[in-house]
Motif scaffolding. Structure first.
Motif: not given
Length: 286
Positions: A120-137
């Motif tokens: 699995m790629p070494n990327v930050p977990g989901p806690e580090s990012f906003q939801s796509e829906l919040s970006l759209y809003r």
């Protein structure tokens, strides 16, 4: 249960009208064309209801015509073969007497054998990012009026994209995306529910990966985009109500077609599914 999640589970269950025939409702998401993932998820559900004691390990389908949100969808399942270990089903989805999708699904008994998978790629977990829906809003004023409600509505699946940027002012970059995905509510302990919902989910935001090197937004008025085919391989059991990492990359775009492939990992780093798709990317700027 969350209403939008419950609605999706009901959408994928289908009405059985005979031994090998099913009817699916059309989901109106505020856009005149059917979402391709809906037809893939319903087609898998139809095929699975004709098989006992075996689980889908792969499906391959072609989108023949755009579906609409007005007519119901008829699913005809052909029993191609029931062998000692594998079963194969062919599904045809139709609206108003015209085929909109053909799908082949293969089922396998549960077996134990050799086991390895890619790291699995070494990327930050989901806690580090906003939801796509919040970006759209957040950028709702940049969304065209006719699709603003579609992009900002509540949805059953949450997406958190690692390569966070304004989706309506994209910058050219490498043809790769990392998306954390999960259901917004707990799901039943039914493997078919998780598989059919993942099939529904994998079509969303997938082909857009092929646009990344060109810095073109999915909302560009000069772009005609559509899924042409879709394939999924299920490798290991998973739960869609726990975070999964969807890694999508596009090795090639040419002749107005983009090709993408994906890998889906659970939080433990196990590869649970793989995907591939080719889509129409017809870009005709003025």
């Amino acid at each position: 249960m969350n209403q939008v999640v419950g609605n999706l589970i009901d959408l994928l269950k289908l009405e059985r009208v005979s031994e090998n025939q099913f009817i699916g409702r059309s989901q109106d998401i505020g856009y005149p064309k059917l979402f391709g993932g809906q037809v893939v998820g319903q087609g898998l559900s139809a095929a699975a209801q004709t098989v006992e004691g075996r689980f889908p390990h792969s499906l391959h389908c072609y989108f023949l015509r755009p579906g609409d949100t007005i007519h119901p969808i008829e699913y005809d399942v052909e029993i191609v073969r029931d062998g000692g270990s594998f079963s194969v089903r062919r599904v045809t989805a139709s609206q108003a007497g015209k085929s909109i999708l053909v799908m082949t699904v293969s089922f396998h008994i549960v077996e134990v054998g050799l086991d390895h998978h890619e790291t699995m790629p070494n990327v930050p977990g989901p806690e580090s990012f906003q939801s796509e829906l919040s970006l759209y809003r957040k950028h709702a004023d940049e969304i065209p009026d006719k699709v603003r409600a579609l992009f900002t509505a509540e949805r059953p699946i949450e997406y958190r994209i690692v390569e966070n940027h304004n989706p309506f002012r994209p910058r050219p970059g490498i043809a790769k995306r990392h998306m954390w995905i999960r259901s917004v509510a707990a799901l039943p302990d039914d493997e078919l529910v998780h598989q059919s919902m993942l099939a529904y989910t994998t079509d969303y935001g997938f082909i857009e990966t092929a646009l990344t090197p060109h810095g073109i937004s999915i909302g560009n008025p000069h772009l005609n985009i559509a899924s042409l085919d879709h394939s999924i391989w299920f490798h290991r059991p998973f739960r869609l109500d726990d975070w999964l990492l969807y890694v999508a990359e596009s090795p090639s775009t040419s002749a107005s077609r983009g090709f993408v492939r994906g890998q889906i990992f659970n939080r433990k780093g196990e590869l649970v599914a793989s995907t591939a798709q080719e889509g129409l990317l017809r870009y005709l700027p003025e």
